[in-house]
Write a protein that holds these residues in place. Structure first.
Motif, mmCIF file in Angstrom:
data_model
loop_
_atom_site.group_PDB
_atom_site.id
_atom_site.type_symbol
_atom_site.label_atom_id
_atom_site.label_comp_id
_atom_site.label_asym_id
_atom_site.label_seq_id
_atom_site.Cartn_x
_atom_site.Cartn_y
_atom_site.Cartn_z
ATOM 1 N N PRO A 115 36.369 68.559 32.739
ATOM 2 C CA PRO A 115 35.447 69.340 33.581
ATOM 3 C C PRO A 115 34.244 68.506 34.009
ATOM 4 N N ILE A 116 33.691 68.883 35.151
ATOM 5 C CA ILE A 116 32.598 68.126 35.759
ATOM 6 C C ILE A 116 31.665 69.106 36.474
ATOM 7 N N THR A 117 30.393 68.782 36.498
ATOM 8 C CA THR A 117 29.414 69.650 37.161
ATOM 9 C C THR A 117 29.383 69.356 38.657
ATOM 10 N N ALA A 118 28.800 70.279 39.417
ATOM 11 C CA ALA A 118 28.640 70.065 40.858
ATOM 12 C C ALA A 118 27.785 68.830 41.108
ATOM 13 N N LEU A 130 36.767 76.153 47.353
ATOM 14 C CA LEU A 130 37.879 75.884 46.435
ATOM 15 C C LEU A 130 37.972 76.954 45.352
ATOM 16 N N LEU A 131 36.835 77.478 44.921
ATOM 17 C CA LEU A 131 36.836 78.584 43.950
ATOM 18 C C LEU A 131 37.470 79.828 44.559
ATOM 19 N N LYS A 132 37.096 80.138 45.805
ATOM 20 C CA LYS A 132 37.652 81.315 46.484
ATOM 21 C C LYS A 132 39.161 81.185 46.682
ATOM 22 N N LYS A 133 39.619 79.979 46.900
ATOM 23 C CA LYS A 133 41.053 79.722 47.084
ATOM 24 C C LYS A 133 41.798 79.652 45.745
ATOM 25 N N GLU A 134 41.030 79.705 44.655
ATOM 26 C CA GLU A 134 41.570 79.588 43.296
ATOM 27 C C GLU A 134 42.245 78.238 43.064
ATOM 28 N N ALA A 135 41.750 77.218 43.750
ATOM 29 C CA ALA A 135 42.235 75.857 43.548
ATOM 30 C C ALA A 135 41.511 75.210 42.373
ATOM 31 N N SER A 184 38.635 76.149 38.904
ATOM 32 C CA SER A 184 38.039 77.175 38.049
ATOM 33 C C SER A 184 36.788 76.584 37.422
ATOM 34 N N PHE A 185 36.040 77.421 36.716
ATOM 35 C CA PHE A 185 34.828 76.910 36.078
ATOM 36 C C PHE A 185 34.612 77.590 34.737
ATOM 37 N N VAL A 186 33.826 76.920 33.929
ATOM 38 C CA VAL A 186 33.351 77.460 32.664
ATOM 39 C C VAL A 186 31.841 77.313 32.699
ATOM 40 N N TYR A 237 33.411 72.455 36.398
ATOM 41 C CA TYR A 237 34.560 72.738 37.248
ATOM 42 C C TYR A 237 35.775 71.909 36.843
ATOM 43 N N SER A 238 36.938 72.533 36.963
ATOM 44 C CA SER A 238 38.218 71.888 36.669
ATOM 45 C C SER A 238 39.239 72.334 37.708
ATOM 46 N N PRO A 239 40.230 71.501 37.984
ATOM 47 C CA PRO A 239 41.285 71.921 38.919
ATOM 48 C C PRO A 239 42.139 73.027 38.301
#
Length: 123
Positions: A23-26, A51-56, A58-60, A68-70
Motif C-alpha cells: 500500500p502507498i499514500t496519495a 480508480l476508487l469509483k471504478k473499484e480498480a 481500494s484503501f485502508v 491505496y492498493s490495487p
C-alpha cells in the motif's frame, strides 16, 4: 472472469505505481510521478478518486492517512486491454493482428525462436 474496469492512459500511470509498491499514500504516488509527469497533486488525487469509483483500487485508512492498493492485478488489466484491442481492431481474432505485426516489425533471431516455440506449443 470478473469484470475489469476500463482504465484510461493517465489512470494506468497511477496503477503502475500501485502494482510496483503498495500500500502507498496519495502523497507517495504524487512524489513518484513528479519526475515523469507535470501533474498537479489535485490531478493525481482525482485519478485516485476515479480508480476508487471504478473499484480498480481500494484503501485502508489509518487515522487521517489513506493507503491505496490495487484491487485488480496487472495481469488481469493487460488481459482485458488485449481483448478489448483485439475486439475493436481485429474482430476478436489474434491471427490477423499477429500477421500485421510480424510483417511490419523487425525481430531478432531470439524473438523469432521464442515465437516459434510458443506457436509449436499451441499445436
Amino acid at each position: 472472469m470478473r469484470d475489469i474496469p476500463s482504465i484510461s492512459e493517465a489512470e494506468w500511470e497511477v496503477m503502475t505505481i500501485l502494482w510496483r509498491k503498495s500500500p502507498i499514500t496519495a502523497q507517495e504516488v504524487i512524489v513518484t510521478l513528479e519526475d515523469d509527469k507535470a501533474w498537479k497533486p489535485k490531478t493525481v488525487k482525482a485519478l485516485i478518486s476515479r480508480l476508487l469509483k471504478k473499484e480498480a483500487i481500494s484503501f485502508v485508512a489509518e487515522g487521517k492517512t489513506y493507503y491505496y492498493s490495487p484491487a485488480v492485478s496487472e495481469d488481469e488489466c493487460y488481459r482485458s486491454e488485449r481483448k478489448s484491442f483485439l475486439q475493436r481492431f481485429y474482430k476478436g481474432s489474434p491471427a490477423p493482428m499477429l500477421v500485421h505485426f510480424l510483417k511490419d516489425e523487425k525481430l531478432t533471431k531470439e524473438e523469432i525462436h521464442e515465437l516459434r516455440r510458443i506457436l509449436d506449443e499451441k499445436e
